[in-house]
Scaffold this active site. Sequence first.
Site, short mmCIF file in Angstrom:
data_model
loop_
_atom_site.label_atom_id
_atom_site.label_comp_id
_atom_site.label_asym_id
_atom_site.label_seq_id
_atom_site.Cartn_x
_atom_site.Cartn_y
_atom_site.Cartn_z
CE LYS A 123 46.19 -7.05 51.52
NZ LYS A 123 46.25 -7.79 52.72
CB THR A 167 47.55 -9.01 47.31
OG1 THR A 167 47.64 -9.87 45.93
CG2 THR A 167 46.75 -8.09 47.14
CG ASP A 168 50.37 -11.26 42.51
OD1 ASP A 168 49.10 -11.28 43.15
OD2 ASP A 168 51.03 -11.95 42.15
CD GLU A 169 44.31 -10.76 43.35
OE1 GLU A 169 43.23 -9.79 43.47
OE2 GLU A 169 44.14 -11.68 43.88
CE1 TYR A 212 42.22 -8.89 49.20
CE2 TYR A 212 42.97 -9.09 47.22
CZ TYR A 212 43.16 -9.59 48.04
OH TYR A 212 44.44 -9.77 48.63
#
Length: 333
Positions: free
Chosen positions: A152, A122-124, A148
């Site tokens: 990741k 993810t870009d998060e 989260y």
Amino acid sequence: MKLLVTGGAGFIGSNFIRFWMKEHPQDEVVNLDCLTYAGNLENLKDIVENKNYRFVKGDICDRDVVFEIVKDVDLIVHFAAESHVDRSILDPSAFIRTNVLGTQILLDGVREYKKRFHHVSTDEVFGALKPNEPAFDESTPYDPRSPYSASKAASDHLVRAYYHTYGIEMTISNCSNNYGPYHFPEKLIPHFISNLMDGKKVPVYGDGQQVRDWIHVDDHARGIDFILQKGKIGETYCLGGDSEITNLDLTKILIKLMDKDESYIEFVKDRPGHDRRYAIDFSKAKNELGWEPQISFEEGLKDMIEWYKEHQVWVEHCKSGDYQKYYDEWYGR
Ligand code: NAD
Ligand code: TYD
């Protein structure tokens, strides 16, 4: 070719399997999923009868199950994860277990049997952008801010560590916010569509000025396909939808598309540590792979609303698990 898709009963994994089996009908797909609240075999109802598809109910943290399957496939595409930021704020434990430990167990299998591994991220992991900062790209330093995104980020680091240390064949994609059919109704777009369908208000966190970049799930699936066909081993590719919008503006569009008015907007307590803005510069994927998103946000949203209206039984099934308990806990926190 034979693929293992982990988390194939979830939102993106099920769309990926449907996409892959259409584009590569000769390939065999094994779907390994332990069916958490987010996993739903109804998502693959149209695929079940395909002789090239097999479902295995199992946990990616179960080394024996993972090794048994990895031994027998050519390629692993790894989606399985706990994926909802708000749930990670309530309890990070499952996120560390599945996203970090589960990924490590898969990587051990990949190392043992020398298979190719694609890690869906993810870009998060990059943290939050200020309004005028350039979009994230592959060189952006990691700065995760929620349990989260931290889990990741840890899994991304492990994948790269196994590449450098053990020479596994891997690629990673960091993608922006997905939307589309089979999107579980706890994330912003499907939650708001579902509430508006039920005549309920939509809870906008804080001032609603947070920005997200939205990509249609089919464009994401196609991006992974491009990486698998043309990507270089050891490389990371950022995938984005070229559709940055504030949550409030998006909410207003949804309200209009669903023939409601702005009295349906309810501003609620903000998410702790809420990332202000995500945006993706996908030039590398465009220049090196020839990939770019094809589905306009406007068309994709209209299609998704229609899909939700036509799949009310599916929506109710999603809400039959711990949905209400989760919301009671989230809003009672
Ligand atoms: P999802 O929550 O809809 O689906 C996750 C799936 O993984 C479910 O089917 C669940 O049953 C399965 N699963 C969870 N724990 C498991 C375990 N221990 N063993 C086996 N299966 C398990 O998630 P999603 O939105 O489809 O996201 C898929 C992947 O894409 C995740 O890795 C996520 O981090 C990544 N991603 C998601 C987005 C997004 O906008 N949703 C954006 C970028 C990247
Ligand atoms: P979400 O769909 O949970 O994805 P992510 O947190 O991974 O980006 O949330 C998207 C944005 O919408 C995020 O800024 C939080 C906000 N949001 C709300 O304002 N209200 C809601 O009920 C939800 C679920 C999200």
